[in-house]
Design a protein around this motif. Structure first.
Motif, PDB file in Angstrom:
ATOM      1  N   GLU A 292       0.830  -1.207   0.000  1.00  0.00           N
ATOM      2  CA  GLU A 292       0.000   0.000   0.000  1.00  0.00           C
ATOM      3  C   GLU A 292       0.867   1.261   0.000  1.00  0.00           C
ATOM      4  N   ALA A 293       1.949   1.235   0.732  1.00  0.00           N
ATOM      5  CA  ALA A 293       2.819   2.408   0.845  1.00  0.00           C
ATOM      6  C   ALA A 293       3.721   2.592  -0.376  1.00  0.00           C
ATOM      7  N   ARG A 294       4.258   1.508  -0.900  1.00  0.00           N
ATOM      8  CA  ARG A 294       5.247   1.603  -1.984  1.00  0.00           C
ATOM      9  C   ARG A 294       4.685   1.360  -3.363  1.00  0.00           C
ATOM     10  N   GLY A 295       3.554   0.672  -3.437  1.00  0.00           N
ATOM     11  CA  GLY A 295       2.991   0.308  -4.732  1.00  0.00           C
ATOM     12  C   GLY A 295       3.240  -1.158  -5.046  1.00  0.00           C
ATOM     13  N   HIS A 296       2.540  -1.646  -6.049  1.00  0.00           N
ATOM     14  CA  HIS A 296       2.569  -3.054  -6.425  1.00  0.00           C
ATOM     15  C   HIS A 296       3.418  -3.226  -7.679  1.00  0.00           C
TER      16      HIS A 296
ATOM     17  N   GLU B 233      11.137  -6.312  -6.664  1.00  0.00           N
ATOM     18  CA  GLU B 233      11.085  -4.871  -6.425  1.00  0.00           C
ATOM     19  C   GLU B 233      11.315  -4.192  -7.760  1.00  0.00           C
ATOM     20  N   ASP B 234      10.544  -3.155  -8.054  1.00  0.00           N
ATOM     21  CA  ASP B 234      10.678  -2.440  -9.315  1.00  0.00           C
ATOM     22  C   ASP B 234      12.081  -1.852  -9.427  1.00  0.00           C
ATOM     23  N   VAL B 235      12.850  -2.323 -10.402  1.00  0.00           N
ATOM     24  CA  VAL B 235      14.234  -1.878 -10.563  1.00  0.00           C
ATOM     25  C   VAL B 235      14.358  -0.750 -11.577  1.00  0.00           C
ATOM     26  N   THR B 236      13.229  -0.268 -12.093  1.00  0.00           N
ATOM     27  CA  THR B 236      13.284   0.817 -13.069  1.00  0.00           C
ATOM     28  C   THR B 236      13.324   2.186 -12.404  1.00  0.00           C
ATOM     29  N   VAL B 237      13.237   2.219 -11.093  1.00  0.00           N
ATOM     30  CA  VAL B 237      13.311   3.465 -10.321  1.00  0.00           C
ATOM     31  C   VAL B 237      14.401   3.300  -9.268  1.00  0.00           C
ATOM     32  N   PRO B 238      14.845   4.386  -8.625  1.00  0.00           N
ATOM     33  CA  PRO B 238      15.880   4.245  -7.592  1.00  0.00           C
ATOM     34  C   PRO B 238      15.482   3.263  -6.495  1.00  0.00           C
ATOM     35  N   ALA B 239      16.470   2.570  -5.960  1.00  0.00           N
ATOM     36  CA  ALA B 239      16.244   1.565  -4.907  1.00  0.00           C
ATOM     37  C   ALA B 239      15.419   2.147  -3.768  1.00  0.00           C
ATOM     38  N   GLY B 240      14.469   1.353  -3.307  1.00  0.00           N
ATOM     39  CA  GLY B 240      13.633   1.754  -2.179  1.00  0.00           C
ATOM     40  C   GLY B 240      12.459   2.626  -2.551  1.00  0.00           C
ATOM     41  N   LYS B 241      12.296   2.964  -3.827  1.00  0.00           N
ATOM     42  CA  LYS B 241      11.212   3.865  -4.220  1.00  0.00           C
ATOM     43  C   LYS B 241      10.157   3.203  -5.094  1.00  0.00           C
ATOM     44  N   GLY B 242      10.440   2.001  -5.567  1.00  0.00           N
ATOM     45  CA  GLY B 242       9.506   1.345  -6.463  1.00  0.00           C
ATOM     46  C   GLY B 242       8.581   0.376  -5.760  1.00  0.00           C
ATOM     47  N   GLY B 243       7.616  -0.085  -6.508  1.00  0.00           N
ATOM     48  CA  GLY B 243       6.672  -1.060  -5.987  1.00  0.00           C
ATOM     49  C   GLY B 243       7.334  -2.403  -5.735  1.00  0.00           C
ATOM     50  N   VAL B 244       6.639  -3.234  -5.005  1.00  0.00           N
ATOM     51  CA  VAL B 244       7.117  -4.578  -4.694  1.00  0.00           C
ATOM     52  C   VAL B 244       5.993  -5.576  -4.954  1.00  0.00           C
TER      53      VAL B 244
END
Length: 145
Positions: free
Chosen positions: A46-50, A56-67
């Motif tokens: 809910e907080a980070r996105g799906h 973990e979404d690797v297309t954005v900086p680490a810790g900022k993408g969905g999981v």
């Protein structure tokens, strides 16, 4: 200025950009139960996105993408979506058991592949973040019962 409301969620009032790792928000040396891990994984999504097709979404900086569901579970337990841990394996297995389908069998070991089962379910085209969050919470309640 109003006081923030008290919440049992470690993610209350946070946005995905303010959550570097989930474990950073949890007390050190606190052992989480499988139901707690599953509930926290729902909150993590809910907080980070799906995410689909990635832990973990690797297309954005680490810790900022969905999981994905597996990535969120691992994130809660280890702080990294790709790191495994016995408690994370137990939580993935519990979610797998809650799903309506059976896990595939690992060709090398002959054992059920719970990670692949949950990952495939998570990645289904029609699967939404709300579906994953609801299933994580339902599995948490089923395990706790």
């Amino acid at each position: 200025m109003s006081q923030p409301t008290r919440s049992s969620s470690p993610f209350a009032g946070l946005t995905p950009t303010t959550i570097p790792t989930v474990t950073a928000l949890l007390p050190v040396r606190r052992r989480l139960t499988v139901p707690q891990v599953l509930s926290a994984a729902a909150e993590c999504i809910e907080a980070r996105g799906h995410s689909k097709d990635w832990f973990e979404d690797v297309t954005v900086p680490a810790g900022k993408g969905g999981v994905c569901a597996v990535g969120a579970i691992r994130m809660v337990v280890t702080g990294a979506a790709v790191d495994d841990h016995p408690v994370a394996r137990a939580a993935v297995r519990a979610l797998s058991a809650w799903l309506p389908s059976e896990p595939p069998v690992d060709a090398e070991t002959g054992a059920p592949d719970f990670v692949e089962h949950v990952a495939d379910w998570n990645d289904e085209m029609s699967r939404t973040a709300a579906d994953v969050v609801a299933s994580l919470r339902a599995a948490a309640l089923a395990v706790a019962a």
